[in-house]
Write a protein that holds these residues in place. Structure first.
Motif, short mmCIF file in Angstrom:
data_model
loop_
_atom_site.label_atom_id
_atom_site.label_comp_id
_atom_site.label_asym_id
_atom_site.label_seq_id
_atom_site.Cartn_x
_atom_site.Cartn_y
_atom_site.Cartn_z
N ALA A 113 0.88 -1.30 -0.11
CA ALA A 113 -0.27 0.11 -0.07
C ALA A 113 0.89 1.08 -0.06
CB ALA A 113 -0.73 -0.04 1.26
N THR A 114 1.98 1.32 0.99
CA THR A 114 2.93 2.32 0.74
C THR A 114 3.57 2.59 -0.53
OG1 THR A 114 3.52 1.86 3.24
CG2 THR A 114 4.97 3.45 2.02
N VAL A 115 4.00 1.51 -1.13
CA VAL A 115 4.40 1.76 -2.73
C VAL A 115 3.41 2.16 -3.48
CG1 VAL A 115 5.36 0.45 -4.47
CG2 VAL A 115 6.14 -0.16 -2.14
N CYS A 167 3.80 10.60 -6.49
CA CYS A 167 4.97 10.97 -7.71
C CYS A 167 4.29 11.27 -9.04
CB CYS A 167 5.89 9.84 -8.04
SG CYS A 167 6.79 9.46 -6.63
N LEU A 168 2.97 10.57 -9.30
CA LEU A 168 2.45 10.87 -10.56
C LEU A 168 1.91 12.07 -10.80
CD1 LEU A 168 1.05 7.23 -11.45
CD2 LEU A 168 2.73 8.58 -12.87
N ALA A 169 1.02 12.20 -9.40
CA ALA A 169 0.43 13.63 -9.26
C ALA A 169 1.30 14.91 -9.17
CB ALA A 169 -0.55 13.76 -8.04
N VAL A 170 2.53 14.95 -8.56
CA VAL A 170 3.46 15.80 -8.52
C VAL A 170 4.10 15.95 -9.62
CG1 VAL A 170 5.42 16.54 -7.49
CG2 VAL A 170 3.85 15.51 -6.12
N HIS A 206 -4.42 16.19 -1.95
CA HIS A 206 -3.50 14.76 -2.02
C HIS A 206 -2.35 14.91 -1.03
CE1 HIS A 206 -2.49 11.54 -4.82
NE2 HIS A 206 -1.92 11.30 -3.80
N MET A 207 -1.73 15.96 -0.96
CA MET A 207 -0.56 15.89 -0.01
C MET A 207 -1.12 15.90 1.55
SD MET A 207 2.36 16.24 -1.51
CE MET A 207 3.51 16.79 -0.30
N ALA A 208 -2.20 16.31 1.74
CA ALA A 208 -2.62 16.28 3.11
C ALA A 208 -3.07 14.73 3.40
CB ALA A 208 -3.90 17.08 3.30
N TYR A 209 -3.70 14.11 2.32
CA TYR A 209 -4.16 12.67 2.66
C TYR A 209 -2.72 11.83 2.52
CZ TYR A 209 -5.59 8.03 1.03
OH TYR A 209 -5.86 6.79 0.99
N PHE A 210 -1.89 12.07 1.72
CA PHE A 210 -0.56 11.28 1.91
C PHE A 210 0.30 11.54 2.90
CE2 PHE A 210 3.94 10.68 0.73
CZ PHE A 210 3.85 9.41 0.28
N VAL A 238 2.97 6.22 -2.67
CA VAL A 238 4.08 6.91 -3.08
C VAL A 238 4.09 6.98 -4.52
CG1 VAL A 238 6.57 6.80 -3.26
CG2 VAL A 238 5.63 6.14 -1.29
N LEU A 239 3.65 6.00 -5.31
CA LEU A 239 3.55 5.98 -6.94
C LEU A 239 2.53 7.03 -7.15
CD1 LEU A 239 4.14 4.96 -9.84
CD2 LEU A 239 2.53 3.16 -9.44
N ALA A 240 1.36 6.89 -6.54
CA ALA A 240 0.39 7.83 -6.99
C ALA A 240 0.85 9.43 -6.75
CB ALA A 240 -0.98 7.51 -5.99
#
Length: 306
Positions: free
Chosen positions: A172-174, A181-184, A214-218, A177-179
């Protein structure tokens, strides 16, 4: 089977159960407070708007969250099993990932390659999670205790459940992180193009809102992962499950999980809908936009081709 005992050797267990209940109640209060705080926005931005997939996902995440938190508070009752909340957690996190996939698909201007990639990884991780939960619940056993007048339930999971649980959190962490990176990546790309063409305004603000939510959620997910992995992988924590440090980490991990899934999760949708509503109310510039992020298929016109 019910075990009744007044043996003082059980007192650490009683104290651990009482201490953890404080965090359980705190998590429930956080969910209910956030619901009460945003209920007016929910009525205006969800209930009174055209219903879509995001509407159902928002309502499911919000009200399953309240149900899950309430079940956790009542988990000391004989009729309530912790496996009920486990399955709710699986469904809610799957729905949150569908929300994130929809956001990324919109940010990448409907790219089919991105959509296929995200769906494939989403299915792989969630199928594994579902299998782990099934294996755990099939072999779980429970006993009821009445210790010095205090009622509690003890659940015994298979030996490999802890190891499989750690694997699910790592996967789930991977994915998270992937999601991120794609958003940023796509946000930075759009901001550069907008700056180059001096065409900021609505599109740039929209991507800012998407990235902020997204950053707050992450950030909440990172906190949950850290608490979970430290508890599951630390020999010291595993050796002394009744220590104050272990109980405190467990408690904060539980609060972080609830906040991530049932507070920040629904706000992924609510925050962007609030931005869109303000844009429509304050500016006629919103009319050329097909639909900004979750109204409910997000396509933002830019000069980029993804």
């Amino acid at each position: 089977m019910t075990i009744v005992s007044n043996d003082p050797s059980w007192w650490p267990v009683i104290e651990e159960n009482r201490f953890s209940s404080y965090f359980i109640v705190a998590a429930f209060v956080a969910v209910v407070y956030d619901w009460a705080l945003t209920f007016g926005q929910e009525v205006e931005l969800v209930w009174r708007q055209r219903w879509s997939l995001m509407t159902f996902l928002y309502l499911a995440a919000r009200y399953l969250g309240i149900l899950s938190a309430a079940l956790t508070v009542l988990s000391t009752l004989p009729t309530i099993s912790l496996t009920d909340t486990d399955w709710i957690g699986v469904f809610v996190f799957a729905m949150l990932w569908v929300i994130i996939i929809t956001r990324l698909h919109a940010m990448y201007q409907g790219s089919r390659k991105i959509l296929i990639f995200l769906i494939a990884t989403f299915l792989a991780v969630n199928i594994f999670d579902g299998v782990v939960v099934i294996m755990s619940t099939m072999h779980v056993s429970g006993e009821q205790y009445i210790l010095s007048g205090t009622y509690m339930c003890q659940f015994n999971f298979p030996e490999d459940a802890l190891r499989l649980g750690s694997i699910t959190w790592i996967l789930a962490t991977v994915w998270e992180v992937l999601a991120l990176c794609l958003a940023v990546w796509i946000a930075v790309k759009h901001f550069r193009e907008l700056r180059r063409h001096s065409a900021g305004g609505i599109i740039g603000d929209c991507f800012s809102v998407l990235i902020k939510t997204h950053m707050a959620y992450f950030a909440s997910f990172v906190a949950v992962s850290c608490f979970t992995l430290v508890i599951q992988l630390s020999p010291t924590m595993l050796a002394d499950e009744y220590s104050l440090e272990t109980q405190t980490l467990n408690g904060f991990g539980q609060i972080s999980t609830v906040v991530q899934a049932f507070v920040l999760g629904p706000r992924l949708i609510l925050g962007v809908r609030e931005y869109h509503a303000k844009l429509v109310a304050n500016s006629d510039a919103a009319s050329p936009m097909t639909s900004i992020a979750f109204q409910e298929r997000v396509h933002v016109s830019t000069n980029s081709s993804v």
